[in-house]
Design a protein around this motif. Structure first.
Motif, mmCIF file in Angstrom:
data_model
loop_
_atom_site.group_PDB
_atom_site.id
_atom_site.type_symbol
_atom_site.label_atom_id
_atom_site.label_comp_id
_atom_site.label_asym_id
_atom_site.label_seq_id
_atom_site.Cartn_x
_atom_site.Cartn_y
_atom_site.Cartn_z
ATOM 1 N N ASN A 209 0.826 -1.211 0.000
ATOM 2 C CA ASN A 209 0.000 0.000 0.000
ATOM 3 C C ASN A 209 0.855 1.254 0.000
ATOM 4 O O ASN A 209 0.590 2.201 -0.758
ATOM 5 N N LYS A 210 1.885 1.291 0.832
ATOM 6 C CA LYS A 210 2.786 2.454 0.878
ATOM 7 C C LYS A 210 3.536 2.621 -0.441
ATOM 8 O O LYS A 210 3.716 3.735 -0.924
ATOM 9 N N TYR A 211 3.990 1.515 -1.033
ATOM 10 C CA TYR A 211 4.689 1.556 -2.320
ATOM 11 C C TYR A 211 3.774 2.162 -3.386
ATOM 12 O O TYR A 211 4.173 3.054 -4.135
ATOM 13 N N GLU A 212 2.521 1.672 -3.444
ATOM 14 C CA GLU A 212 1.596 2.144 -4.472
ATOM 15 C C GLU A 212 1.197 3.601 -4.259
ATOM 16 O O GLU A 212 0.952 4.323 -5.227
ATOM 17 N N GLN A 213 1.161 4.063 -3.030
ATOM 18 C CA GLN A 213 0.892 5.477 -2.766
ATOM 19 C C GLN A 213 2.014 6.348 -3.308
ATOM 20 O O GLN A 213 1.789 7.455 -3.778
ATOM 21 N N THR A 214 3.236 5.831 -3.256
ATOM 22 C CA THR A 214 4.396 6.588 -3.716
ATOM 23 C C THR A 214 4.616 6.459 -5.217
ATOM 24 O O THR A 214 4.858 7.452 -5.905
ATOM 25 N N PHE A 215 4.534 5.226 -5.751
ATOM 26 C CA PHE A 215 4.934 4.956 -7.128
ATOM 27 C C PHE A 215 3.783 4.606 -8.069
ATOM 28 O O PHE A 215 3.997 4.389 -9.254
ATOM 29 N N GLY A 216 2.587 4.501 -7.563
ATOM 30 C CA GLY A 216 1.446 4.124 -8.387
ATOM 31 C C GLY A 216 1.177 2.635 -8.306
ATOM 32 O O GLY A 216 1.965 1.865 -7.753
ATOM 33 N N PRO A 217 0.038 2.217 -8.891
ATOM 34 C CA PRO A 217 -0.375 0.817 -8.791
ATOM 35 C C PRO A 217 0.631 -0.155 -9.422
ATOM 36 O O PRO A 217 1.234 0.149 -10.450
ATOM 37 N N ILE A 218 0.769 -1.289 -8.797
ATOM 38 C CA ILE A 218 1.595 -2.371 -9.341
ATOM 39 C C ILE A 218 0.712 -3.142 -10.308
ATOM 40 O O ILE A 218 -0.411 -3.530 -9.961
#
Length: 111
Positions: free
Chosen positions: A82-91
């Motif tokens: 969730n934190k990754y996707e908030q920063t870099f967008g959806p996987i």
């Protein structure tokens, strides 16, 4: 006789964990497939490196955890995704993963 400040510091130090990370382990192991099996007392996670055009894949690492640790790992991974996707967008979900007829004696999942 110790004072309250010293007791508090002792309690805090008692809760700390000293984690050692060797150079070899710090380098990490690349894996692009995970197979998961479980019994009533443990989860077994095999991290596998699958290379294109090579019919044989090797297990590069196996991690065995209790069901409680597996659930905490799941929650931590979900939080980090969730934190990754908030920063870099959806996987992106890629549905070209290989299908294996392997069963390690229990329920099996792939990641």
């Amino acid at each position: 006789m110790s004072n309250k400040k010293e007791e508090s510091q002792d309690k805090q130090q008692g809760n700390q964990i000293n984690i050692e990370l060797s150079e070899e382990i710090a380098e990490g192991v690349y894996a692009n497939l995970a197979m998961i099996a479980h019994s009533n007392s443990e989860f077994v996670i095999d991290f596998i490196r699958l290379m294109p055009g090579v019919p044989k894949a090797k297990v590069k690492s196996r991690v065995v955890v209790t069901p409680e640790h597996a659930k905490r790992l799941f929650a931590a991974l979900q939080d980090n995704i969730n934190k990754y996707e908030q920063t870099f967008g959806p996987i992106k979900n890629v549905d070209d993963s290989p299908k294996f007829p392997m069963n390690f004696g229990g329920a099996v999942g792939e990641a």
